[in-house]
Enzyme design. Structure first.
Site, mmCIF file in Angstrom:
data_model
loop_
_atom_site.group_PDB
_atom_site.id
_atom_site.type_symbol
_atom_site.label_atom_id
_atom_site.label_comp_id
_atom_site.label_asym_id
_atom_site.label_seq_id
_atom_site.Cartn_x
_atom_site.Cartn_y
_atom_site.Cartn_z
ATOM 1 N N ARG A 1 0.662 -1.188 0.105
ATOM 2 C CA ARG A 1 0.106 0.021 -0.102
ATOM 3 C C ARG A 1 0.772 1.295 0.069
ATOM 4 O O ARG A 1 0.324 2.484 0.094
ATOM 5 C CB ARG A 1 -0.906 0.101 1.029
ATOM 6 C CG ARG A 1 -1.967 -1.022 1.106
ATOM 7 C CD ARG A 1 -3.315 -0.644 0.134
ATOM 8 N NE ARG A 1 -3.669 0.748 0.685
ATOM 9 C CZ ARG A 1 -4.777 0.942 1.302
ATOM 10 N NH1 ARG A 1 -5.403 -0.399 1.828
ATOM 11 N NH2 ARG A 1 -5.272 2.024 1.825
ATOM 12 N N HIS B 1 15.739 -10.680 4.677
ATOM 13 C CA HIS B 1 16.248 -11.557 3.282
ATOM 14 C C HIS B 1 16.031 -10.566 2.194
ATOM 15 O O HIS B 1 14.904 -10.727 1.476
ATOM 16 C CB HIS B 1 15.570 -12.951 3.153
ATOM 17 C CG HIS B 1 16.240 -13.584 1.978
ATOM 18 N ND1 HIS B 1 16.045 -14.866 1.947
ATOM 19 C CD2 HIS B 1 16.559 -13.211 0.678
ATOM 20 C CE1 HIS B 1 16.786 -15.333 0.936
ATOM 21 N NE2 HIS B 1 17.161 -14.311 0.267
ATOM 22 N N HIS C 1 10.189 -7.000 -0.816
ATOM 23 C CA HIS C 1 9.594 -6.814 0.570
ATOM 24 C C HIS C 1 10.628 -5.939 1.277
ATOM 25 O O HIS C 1 10.559 -4.947 1.446
ATOM 26 C CB HIS C 1 9.487 -8.177 0.898
ATOM 27 C CG HIS C 1 10.364 -9.173 0.522
ATOM 28 N ND1 HIS C 1 11.867 -9.200 0.841
ATOM 29 C CD2 HIS C 1 9.960 -10.410 -0.244
ATOM 30 C CE1 HIS C 1 12.078 -10.349 0.416
ATOM 31 N NE2 HIS C 1 11.245 -11.048 -0.465
ATOM 32 N N GLU D 1 20.091 -12.532 5.257
ATOM 33 C CA GLU D 1 19.949 -13.701 4.439
ATOM 34 C C GLU D 1 20.098 -13.280 2.921
ATOM 35 O O GLU D 1 19.660 -12.071 2.781
ATOM 36 C CB GLU D 1 18.725 -14.623 4.492
ATOM 37 C CG GLU D 1 18.598 -15.287 5.786
ATOM 38 C CD GLU D 1 17.339 -16.264 5.872
ATOM 39 O OE1 GLU D 1 17.365 -16.918 6.864
ATOM 40 O OE2 GLU D 1 16.572 -16.087 4.974
ATOM 41 N N HIS E 1 12.655 -22.727 7.300
ATOM 42 C CA HIS E 1 11.944 -22.829 6.236
ATOM 43 C C HIS E 1 10.669 -23.996 6.345
ATOM 44 O O HIS E 1 11.021 -24.985 6.620
ATOM 45 C CB HIS E 1 12.482 -23.238 4.878
ATOM 46 C CG HIS E 1 11.984 -22.845 3.585
ATOM 47 N ND1 HIS E 1 12.209 -21.769 2.935
ATOM 48 C CD2 HIS E 1 11.001 -23.325 2.807
ATOM 49 C CE1 HIS E 1 11.521 -21.282 1.961
ATOM 50 N NE2 HIS E 1 10.584 -22.488 1.854
ATOM 51 N N ASP E 2 9.495 -23.266 6.340
ATOM 52 C CA ASP E 2 8.236 -24.150 6.596
ATOM 53 C C ASP E 2 8.112 -24.736 7.991
ATOM 54 O O ASP E 2 7.332 -25.516 8.076
ATOM 55 C CB ASP E 2 8.278 -25.042 5.386
ATOM 56 C CG ASP E 2 7.784 -24.413 3.917
ATOM 57 O OD1 ASP E 2 7.614 -23.320 4.058
ATOM 58 O OD2 ASP E 2 7.713 -25.305 3.233
#
Length: 238
Positions: free
Chosen positions: A18, A43, A50, A70, A191-192
């Site tokens: 936004r 990252h 982002h 990262e 990760h996950d």
């Protein structure tokens, strides 16, 4: 206790959708630390979709725990890390257009390249970590680069856990962690990982120093609240 480093990329994605500065990334990082997390992970990618490079500089000024950056060590990323000097840099072999990280390094094929990059970072007092698949041969290759830590890529474990095959899914990670410890490498993972699978992982992986969790943690926070979710992870990591 295994440390929790919260990846705040998804908060940056929401902010960028936004324009403006909502949610405020600096305030969020400070709140996450106040809630008990022992680190903040970012990252940044070349397109800054982002985390922006400026965010790294801004966060360095306020993060009081550990700042982990990262990324793929392209020249622009290397320059950023040397300017910011985070606590830790985690090297990830993701393509510039990757949606998310999807593989660890081939530490044999990229040995010389990784060794040169790691030497540069360590000369500036920055702890280094390499993103690797749970394969003993890749862990051994990581040790030859001079890295301080490895970060085990946990997607395959998460998928096996969700499929009801947790014991089968965890075994390669146990083997990789044992070898890493024998070789003097610190062990991170990410990760996950989520609230459902983190306790099982933590209880079975020896010498696990740190987990980095972002996507799942932020999604869970939509329903449960950020402070509650950070506390729930810390409880599972004890």
């Amino acid at each position: 206790m295994t440390k929790l480093s919260v990846n705040i990329n998804k908060l940056a994605t929401l902010r960028n959708s936004r324009g403006g500065n909502q949610p405020n990334l600096i305030t969020a990082a400070q709140d996450i630390e106040a809630f008990g997390a022992q680190g903040i992970t970012i990252h940044p990618r070349p397109d800054e979709r982002h985390i922006r490079y400026k965010d790294a500089h801004d966060l360095k000024k306020v993060v009081t725990t550990e700042l982990n950056i990262e990324g793929n060590p392209i020249p622009k990323f290397i320059d950023l890390v040397l300017e910011v000097k985070p606590t830790q840099v985690t090297l990830v072999p993701d393509a510039e257009d990757a949606i998310t990280s999807n593989a660890g390094w081939d530490t044999h094929k990229n040995k010389d390249f990784l060794a040169d990059v790691i030497k540069t970072f360590k000369q500036h007092g920055i702890r280094t970590s390499i993103f690797v698949d749970p394969e003993v041969t890749m862990v051994k290759g990581a040790a030859d680069t001079g890295t301080d830590h490895i970060e085990l890529y946990t997607e395959s474990y998460a998928k096996m856990f969700a499929a009801g095959e947790a014991e089968k899914g965890i075994q390669p990670y146990v083997d990789a962690a044992k070898i890493a410890h024998e070789l003097g490498l610190g062990i991170n993972a990410g990760h996950d990982l989520n609230l459902e699978n983190i306790r099982f992982f933590k209880e079975r992986i020896p010498h696990l120093l740190e987990v980095s969790i972002g996507h799942a943690l932020i999604c869970e926070s939509i329903y449960l609240g950020l402070e509650n979710v950070v506390s729930m992870y810390l409880h599972r990591l004890k």
